[in-house]
Scaffold this active site. Structure first.
Site, PDB file in Angstrom:
ATOM      1  N   HIS A 245      34.346  22.563  16.336  1.00 31.18           N
ATOM      2  CA  HIS A 245      35.137  23.787  16.216  1.00 31.18           C
ATOM      3  C   HIS A 245      35.646  23.841  14.777  1.00 31.18           C
ATOM      4  O   HIS A 245      36.423  22.987  14.361  1.00 31.18           O
ATOM      5  CB  HIS A 245      36.307  23.714  17.201  1.00 31.18           C
ATOM      6  CG  HIS A 245      37.194  24.914  17.187  1.00 31.18           C
ATOM      7  ND1 HIS A 245      37.026  25.958  18.061  1.00 31.18           N
ATOM      8  CD2 HIS A 245      38.258  25.244  16.424  1.00 31.18           C
ATOM      9  CE1 HIS A 245      37.956  26.882  17.835  1.00 31.18           C
ATOM     10  NE2 HIS A 245      38.719  26.464  16.843  1.00 31.18           N
TER      11      HIS A 245
ATOM     12  N   ASP B 225      32.391  30.894  25.891  1.00 34.60           N
ATOM     13  CA  ASP B 225      33.729  30.421  25.516  1.00 34.60           C
ATOM     14  C   ASP B 225      34.706  30.602  26.687  1.00 34.60           C
ATOM     15  O   ASP B 225      35.898  30.822  26.496  1.00 34.60           O
ATOM     16  CB  ASP B 225      34.239  31.154  24.266  1.00 34.60           C
ATOM     17  CG  ASP B 225      35.251  30.323  23.483  1.00 34.60           C
ATOM     18  OD1 ASP B 225      35.310  29.097  23.706  1.00 34.60           O
ATOM     19  OD2 ASP B 225      35.971  30.892  22.653  1.00 34.60           O
TER      20      ASP B 225
END
Lengths: 433, 317
Positions: free
Chosen positions: A188, A314
């Protein structure tokens, strides 16, 4: 699951198989959990007697989706989502394989917890589940997790979930160590200091709303750093969620230099922008934040060109209590397993990308990157197959979502297209009636 | 037994700071001389007088048991007066610099100075400032020449040669002075050297030192005559360089199963002190293929040879 299901013939279908660049009209035969054939005219050559023949009436038949980034609450936050409820949501959205994230409690940083997740999934989930494991112990970004033993236990990749590894030395060692095990590192990319107290994209709208912004540089600096570390350490790297044009430039340079790097964008970033935050809609608070419309367009172009490898949901279930707060205090995250495909169909209907491109990014590429079955309709492949009606119009009613949480940014959205059947290993696990 | 050694080998240099720069003949000369001391050390009367009147100072800036006692015994058996200075507990704590310590000691007119220091290059720096002969007993992650020599002696006595052997050095190559000295020595003597470690414990560019690099034990140990294990420091085990003891032992710890990847007559070495259950399994460390105890014995003989050979070119020798 018990007993062998009957063979299924998906007849009169538009068959799309990105693994073979196939887009043709024909029939697909499934038996014993395996795709037998996908040629025109099987019916003429005969199928087993007990075969269930389904007339697809020209609807699309494609490999089931593989969602590379879904946050599931099990273990530790079962009130938000269990492997069972996530799998129900997945099946309804055409997702036949969920890749769950290690941000659980306890964190998936121990081989015994990988084992636990796999067993729970086997016993309670109706789609395939593969866990990613922590890259660093406790997701703290300081000490390497047991990458070798975790991979041997069944972890398909290594990530600190929605946390970034701020320490470049730790990231360098993690990449270096992971390379020895040919383990995929998923990161990330948000510099935590630049993110600071930010809650949405930094720019005119954050200024108007009086909300602290997150600059795009928070992402590009981290991504650029990672590319340089990958060029030193080698190994396979995947940017978990990129959101802006500048990141695509960084990615393109790294790919041109021959680095083994790939990237995903979430369905939210491909179909929504910062304007959707509107009047402080917390369901549109996600991490990284929704960006400007130009960024969204760049992502779509990159998807079409193949620069952007993967679309993921997500999926991040948040209960009402954590969302019904002032914007800055609300938890980020949106559910997405059920809406990923239909939302992405907007891009097809708008003629920005082809169906083949879409299924490649949501099925074939993830299977390749994670080295797991799926993503193909080749004869002999495991029969993870979906049937999609491209045109059916409907309005999303959050109450009908299978997920335990209803925090969808597509709340009451008008949608076109719907998954009508989901088949996992030859067995129908979802049917829209 | 005050007869002279048969070997009249003289190390034609003032210091022994590393294996780097030693020739095949110099290494062979030291090993041949050491062989004589092996025999001497096994007798009741072990004392010689070749260093009588000489002062040897053991100057250790880093704690050591076996190397320091090995040098102490070596010096005493050759007749020198030996003094041990554990600097970590004295003047360094009072703020004295390395060179001040060296000048202080120099004023006491030692003939031989045996130095261990935690910083690479520190022993050479000190050697430039003193009038006596200096032996490097380990400097940082740079060199540990007497360890490489004692390893070579152990190998030669058990295999009859070094040339042509395949030696796999396994473990924490990155931080190891033992690995560097051994790579240099074994290459000079014509062995084939392989290093085996996770990438996090390999210095980038190591392949330029003339070694093959393997990242798993099966590949790294295939065809090895000698398996040399290295110590993994405790502070490097828990996530900084490798994730855990458990994972390290699973993939890189030498147990009977992994030892079977090497030749059937492969021999196992370890410079000590061992972490049993981390880099080496007890069954292997204490097993029939282990040379670990013999290495300690060779250590004294090799250090006697080094002190003797250096003393032969001291002034007034």
């Amino acid at each position: 699951m018990h007993g062998d299901p009957r063979p299924i013939l998906l007849a009169n279908a538009r068959i799309i198989d990105p693994s073979r660049d196939l887009d043709m009209h024909g029939d697909l035969l499934i038996s014993d959990g395996i795709v037998r054939d996908a040629e025109p005219g099987i019916r003429a050559s005969g199928v087993p007697e007990e075969t269930e023949i389904i007339d697809c009436a020209g609807r699309v038949v494609a490999p089931g989706l593989i969602d590379m980034r879904a946050f599931v609450g099990e273990p530790g936050a079962e009130h938000r989502e269990t492997l069972a409820s996530a799998s129900q949501a997945a099946a309804a959205g055409g997702v036949t394989t969920i890749v769950c994230q290690p941000e659980t409690s306890p964190v998936i940083d121990d081989p015994a917890i990988v084992d636990f997740v796999l067993r729970r999934a086997r016993d309670t989930a109706i789609v395939h589940v593969h866990p990613m494991a922590a890259l660093t112990k406790g997701l703290k970004g300081q000490e390497l997790a047991e990458i070798g033993l975790l991979k041997a236990a069944g972890a398909v990749a290594f990530t600190d979930g929605a946390k970034s590894v701020a320490n470049a030395q730790v990231m360098r060692r993690a990449l270096t160590y992971a390379r020895d095990f040919d383990a995929l590192v998923v990161h990330h990319t948000e510099d935590p200091n630049l993110v600071g107290d930010g809650v949405m994209n930094e720019g005119e709208f954050s200024a108007r709303l009086g909300l602290a912004g997150i600059p795009k540089a928070a992402e590009t600096i981290m991504l650029e750093r990672d590319m340089r570390l990958v060029s030193m350490a080698g190994g396979r790297y995947h940017a978990a969620s990129i959101t802006c044009g500048e990141s695509l430039d960084v990615l393109a340079r790294a790919k041109d230099a021959g680095l083994a790097v790939t990237a995903a964008a979430s369905i939210n970033h491909l179909t929504l922008n910062e304007m959707d935050v509107g009047a402080y809609r917390t369901f549109c608070k996600v991490t990284p934040p929704l960006r400007a419309e130009e960024d969204r367009q760049r992502l779509v172009e990159a998807l079409a060109s193949g620069l952007l490898d993967v679309i993921m949901s997500d999926h991040n279930p948040q209960d009402v209590e954590t969302k019904r707060r002032p914007f800055a205090e609300a938890e980020p995250g949106a559910v997405g397993l059920e809406t990923m495909l239909v939302a992405a169909l907007r891009l097809v209907h708008g003629q920005h990308v082809t169906l083949t491109t879409l299924f490649k990014a949501m099925s074939t590429r993830p299977a390749e990157l994670l080295d797991i079955p799926g993503g193909t309709l080749k004869p002999g492949a495991r029969a993870d197959v979906i049937v999609v009606d491209l045109d059916m119009p409907w309005v999303l009613d959050p109450a009908e979502l299978k997920s335990k949480c209803k925090n969808t940014p597509f709340d009451e959205a008008r949608l076109q297209g719907r998954v009508v059947r989901t088949i996992v290993a030859g067995r129908t696990v979802y049917e829209y009636v | 037994m005050n007869v002279a050694t048969k070997s009249s080998f003289v190390l034609g240099r003032r210091h022994l700071l590393g294996i780097e720069g030693l020739s095949y003949d110099e290494i062979t000369g030291l090993l041949d001389l050491a062989e004589e001391f092996v025999e001497l050390n096994r007798q009741i009367e072990k004392k010689r007088t070749s260093l009588r009147g000489r002062t040897l100072i053991n100057l250790f800036f880093e704690a050591s048991t076996r190397t320091q006692s090995s040098f102490e015994i070596a010096g005493k058996r050759l007749g020198a007066d030996v003094m041990n200075m554990a600097v970590s507990t004295s003047s360094v704590k009072k703020g004295e610099t390395l060179l001040d310590t060296a000048m202080t000691l120099n004023a006491m007119h030692p003939d031989l100075l045996v130095v261990r220091h935690y910083a690479s290059g520190a022993v050479a720096l000190l050697a430039n400032k003193v009038d006596c002969a200096v032996v490097n007993a380990g400097d940082g992650a740079h060199e540990h020449p007497t360890q490489a020599l004692l390893d070579a002696l152990t190998i030669r006595r058990n295999k009859g040669r070094i040339e042509g052997l395949c030696v796999a050095i396994c473990g924490d190559i990155l931080h190891s002075r033992v690995a560097r000295s051994n790579i240099l020595l074994l290459n000079t003597m014509g062995a084939r050297v392989r290093v085996v470690a996770p990438s996090t414990l390999l210095p980038p560019g190591i392949e330029r030192m003339g070694v093959e690099v393997a990242r798993d034990m099966r590949e790294g140990l295939a065809g090895a005559d000698i398996v040399m294990m290295l110590r993994l420091q405790r502070e490097r085990m828990n996530g900084s360089f490798v994730p855990s003891v458990q994972e390290y032992f699973h993939y890189y710890g030498l147990d009977q199963a992994k030892l079977r990847y090497a030749k059937p007559d492969a021999l196992v070495m370890h410079p000590g002190p061992m972490n049993r259950g981390v880099e080496i399994d007890s069954a292997v460390a204490d097993g029939a293929q282990s040379l670990i105890r013999e290495q300690v014995e060779m250590g004294v003989a090799v250090r006697m040879a080094v002190l003797e050979a250096l003393s032969r070119s001291l002034p007034n020798a």
